[in-house]
Design a protein around this motif. Sequence first.
Motif, mmCIF file in Angstrom:
data_model
loop_
_atom_site.group_PDB
_atom_site.id
_atom_site.type_symbol
_atom_site.label_atom_id
_atom_site.label_comp_id
_atom_site.label_asym_id
_atom_site.label_seq_id
_atom_site.Cartn_x
_atom_site.Cartn_y
_atom_site.Cartn_z
ATOM 1 N N VAL A 57 0.860 -1.201 0.000
ATOM 2 C CA VAL A 57 0.000 0.000 0.000
ATOM 3 C C VAL A 57 0.892 1.246 0.000
ATOM 4 O O VAL A 57 1.506 1.604 1.005
ATOM 5 C CB VAL A 57 -0.968 -0.008 1.200
ATOM 6 C CG1 VAL A 57 -1.770 1.298 1.232
ATOM 7 C CG2 VAL A 57 -1.917 -1.197 1.101
ATOM 8 N N LYS A 66 0.134 4.465 -0.924
ATOM 9 C CA LYS A 66 -0.509 5.794 -0.881
ATOM 10 C C LYS A 66 0.376 6.796 -0.135
ATOM 11 O O LYS A 66 1.003 6.433 0.862
ATOM 12 C CB LYS A 66 -1.876 5.692 -0.212
ATOM 13 C CG LYS A 66 -1.834 5.262 1.236
ATOM 14 C CD LYS A 66 -3.220 4.932 1.774
ATOM 15 C CE LYS A 66 -3.151 4.701 3.274
ATOM 16 N NZ LYS A 66 -4.327 4.009 3.796
ATOM 17 N N ASN A 113 -5.325 4.698 -2.702
ATOM 18 C CA ASN A 113 -6.706 5.064 -2.369
ATOM 19 C C ASN A 113 -7.160 6.365 -3.031
ATOM 20 O O ASN A 113 -8.241 6.842 -2.757
ATOM 21 C CB ASN A 113 -6.899 5.118 -0.855
ATOM 22 C CG ASN A 113 -6.100 6.224 -0.201
ATOM 23 O OD1 ASN A 113 -5.230 6.816 -0.838
ATOM 24 N ND2 ASN A 113 -6.385 6.505 1.049
ATOM 25 N N ILE A 123 -8.085 0.709 -3.377
ATOM 26 C CA ILE A 123 -8.540 0.221 -2.068
ATOM 27 C C ILE A 123 -9.300 1.286 -1.286
ATOM 28 O O ILE A 123 -9.753 1.027 -0.177
ATOM 29 C CB ILE A 123 -7.349 -0.296 -1.213
ATOM 30 C CG1 ILE A 123 -6.341 0.828 -0.933
ATOM 31 C CG2 ILE A 123 -6.659 -1.480 -1.897
ATOM 32 C CD1 ILE A 123 -5.260 0.429 0.077
ATOM 33 N N MET A 167 -14.161 -7.348 1.209
ATOM 34 C CA MET A 167 -13.037 -6.609 1.791
ATOM 35 C C MET A 167 -13.498 -5.955 3.075
ATOM 36 O O MET A 167 -14.668 -5.580 3.195
ATOM 37 C CB MET A 167 -12.607 -5.551 0.774
ATOM 38 C CG MET A 167 -11.466 -4.657 1.199
ATOM 39 S SD MET A 167 -11.982 -3.184 2.106
ATOM 40 C CE MET A 167 -10.888 -1.982 1.427
ATOM 41 N N VAL A 219 -11.970 -3.182 6.351
ATOM 42 C CA VAL A 219 -10.928 -2.461 7.078
ATOM 43 C C VAL A 219 -11.276 -2.627 8.557
ATOM 44 O O VAL A 219 -12.266 -2.079 9.029
ATOM 45 C CB VAL A 219 -10.905 -0.971 6.701
ATOM 46 C CG1 VAL A 219 -9.819 -0.236 7.485
ATOM 47 C CG2 VAL A 219 -10.692 -0.790 5.198
ATOM 48 N N MET A 269 -3.973 -5.687 7.593
ATOM 49 C CA MET A 269 -3.098 -4.550 7.308
ATOM 50 C C MET A 269 -1.838 -4.727 8.154
ATOM 51 O O MET A 269 -1.634 -5.782 8.741
ATOM 52 C CB MET A 269 -3.839 -3.236 7.629
ATOM 53 C CG MET A 269 -5.112 -3.165 6.824
ATOM 54 S SD MET A 269 -6.337 -1.855 7.128
ATOM 55 C CE MET A 269 -5.461 -0.469 7.730
ATOM 56 N N THR A 270 -1.002 -3.699 8.228
ATOM 57 C CA THR A 270 0.280 -3.846 8.933
ATOM 58 C C THR A 270 0.136 -4.487 10.322
ATOM 59 O O THR A 270 0.891 -5.386 10.665
ATOM 60 C CB THR A 270 0.978 -2.467 9.070
ATOM 61 O OG1 THR A 270 1.288 -2.014 7.758
ATOM 62 C CG2 THR A 270 2.252 -2.576 9.896
ATOM 63 N N ARG A 329 -3.204 -6.055 2.733
ATOM 64 C CA ARG A 329 -2.859 -4.708 2.278
ATOM 65 C C ARG A 329 -1.920 -4.073 3.312
ATOM 66 O O ARG A 329 -2.359 -3.652 4.368
ATOM 67 C CB ARG A 329 -4.133 -3.867 2.151
ATOM 68 C CG ARG A 329 -5.265 -4.567 1.353
ATOM 69 C CD ARG A 329 -6.506 -3.688 1.323
ATOM 70 N NE ARG A 329 -6.915 -3.265 2.651
ATOM 71 C CZ ARG A 329 -7.837 -3.909 3.396
ATOM 72 N NH1 ARG A 329 -8.484 -4.972 2.953
ATOM 73 N NH2 ARG A 329 -8.127 -3.456 4.605
ATOM 74 N N VAL A 330 -0.628 -4.054 3.001
ATOM 75 C CA VAL A 330 0.351 -3.595 3.987
ATOM 76 C C VAL A 330 1.055 -2.327 3.505
ATOM 77 O O VAL A 330 1.705 -2.328 2.456
ATOM 78 C CB VAL A 330 1.382 -4.710 4.288
ATOM 79 C CG1 VAL A 330 2.422 -4.207 5.295
ATOM 80 C CG2 VAL A 330 0.681 -5.957 4.824
ATOM 81 N N GLY A 331 0.894 -1.252 4.258
ATOM 82 C CA GLY A 331 1.525 0.024 3.927
ATOM 83 C C GLY A 331 2.698 0.333 4.846
ATOM 84 O O GLY A 331 3.867 0.187 4.471
ATOM 85 N N THR A 332 2.372 0.734 6.079
ATOM 86 C CA THR A 332 3.397 1.148 7.040
ATOM 87 C C THR A 332 4.500 0.100 7.229
ATOM 88 O O THR A 332 5.680 0.448 7.313
ATOM 89 C CB THR A 332 2.724 1.417 8.413
ATOM 90 O OG1 THR A 332 1.570 2.234 8.185
ATOM 91 C CG2 THR A 332 3.664 2.127 9.351
ATOM 92 N N ARG A 386 3.278 7.107 7.315
ATOM 93 C CA ARG A 386 2.874 8.083 6.286
ATOM 94 C C ARG A 386 2.822 9.474 6.886
ATOM 95 O O ARG A 386 2.449 9.643 8.035
ATOM 96 C CB ARG A 386 1.490 7.719 5.725
ATOM 97 C CG ARG A 386 1.507 6.541 4.785
ATOM 98 C CD ARG A 386 0.107 6.201 4.323
ATOM 99 N NE ARG A 386 -0.710 5.683 5.405
ATOM 100 C CZ ARG A 386 -0.747 4.406 5.780
ATOM 101 N NH1 ARG A 386 -0.017 3.507 5.181
ATOM 102 N NH2 ARG A 386 -1.519 4.028 6.774
HETATM 103 C C1 LIG Z 1 -3.833 2.781 4.206
HETATM 104 C C2 LIG Z 1 -4.593 1.521 4.027
HETATM 105 C C3 LIG Z 1 -3.988 0.269 4.282
HETATM 106 C C4 LIG Z 1 -2.578 0.105 4.809
HETATM 107 O O1 LIG Z 1 -2.520 0.421 6.164
HETATM 108 P P1 LIG Z 1 -1.214 0.124 7.049
HETATM 109 O O2 LIG Z 1 -1.728 0.079 8.438
HETATM 110 O O3 LIG Z 1 -0.275 1.241 6.798
HETATM 111 O O4 LIG Z 1 -0.670 -1.180 6.601
HETATM 112 C C5 LIG Z 1 -4.745 -0.858 4.038
HETATM 113 N N1 LIG Z 1 -6.012 -0.789 3.573
HETATM 114 C C6 LIG Z 1 -6.609 0.388 3.309
HETATM 115 C C7 LIG Z 1 -8.002 0.399 2.791
HETATM 116 C C8 LIG Z 1 -5.920 1.578 3.527
HETATM 117 O O5 LIG Z 1 -6.533 2.737 3.265
#
Ligand SMILES: *Cc1c(COP(=O)(O)O)cnc(C)c1O
Length: 234
Positions: free
Chosen positions: A36, A38, A59, A80, A162, A164, A205-206, A221-224, A230
Amino acid sequence: MSKTMIKENYLEVLKKVNDAAIKSNRKQDDVTLIAVSKTKPIEALKEAYDAGARDFGENKVQEILEKYDKLPKDCRWHMIGHLQTNKVKYIIDKVCMIHSVDSLKLAEVISKEAVKNNITMPILIEVNVADEDTKFGVTTDELDDLVEKISELPGIEVRGLMTVAPYVDDPEENRQYFVILRQLSVDMTNKNPHNNYVTELSMGMTGDYEVAISEGSTLVRVGTGIFGERNYNI
Ligand SMILES: *Cc1c(COP(=O)(O)O)cnc(C)c1O
């Protein structure tokens, strides 16, 4: 964060994803790691790409458009985030999946644009399983009716669900929501055999992807965990 960290982070998360898949008696390719990206700059995405990442999650429509042109064409872009109907046309031929469909109106526009482009767009229905006021997504009660209506539209295919999950300190607190999402997808297939392609579960997620995988997630879905924190103020 230095460049090297993104590569190391990506490989470490990928290993944990694979280990969690095997631990839950699945093959490692049954779970896709989506990076992820973004808010992150192109250089950060290129670093992840060099480490092997091909699935990227964004996103915002504008960010997808900018990044799409600057990264190699074998990247797969996952939408996403909340999507406005008037922006569907900009990304319809650029994303491989839209994870965040939560209304019939949005599905109808995706259908119309997909037909225009001669494609079938795979989508997921976003479900607000924890019933949080702050989150997008349909309630569990609204799900069946929405899936039934979307299944009649051309050019769009519901491939799964899906969610969150809430932000929590202990990922185990979210296990209950992952169990609910998986059960909803099982129920959908049982109720209507036409839904037998509803096999994707985009959850984790993370903070909680290993728990999500142990409950059947197919897309994390892994961002951080890959790119670091961010900064929304830049
Ligand atoms: C930002 C986001 C993520 C990633 O989140 P992290 O906690 O940084 O891994 C996953 N899914 C969605 C829908 C997001 O908006």
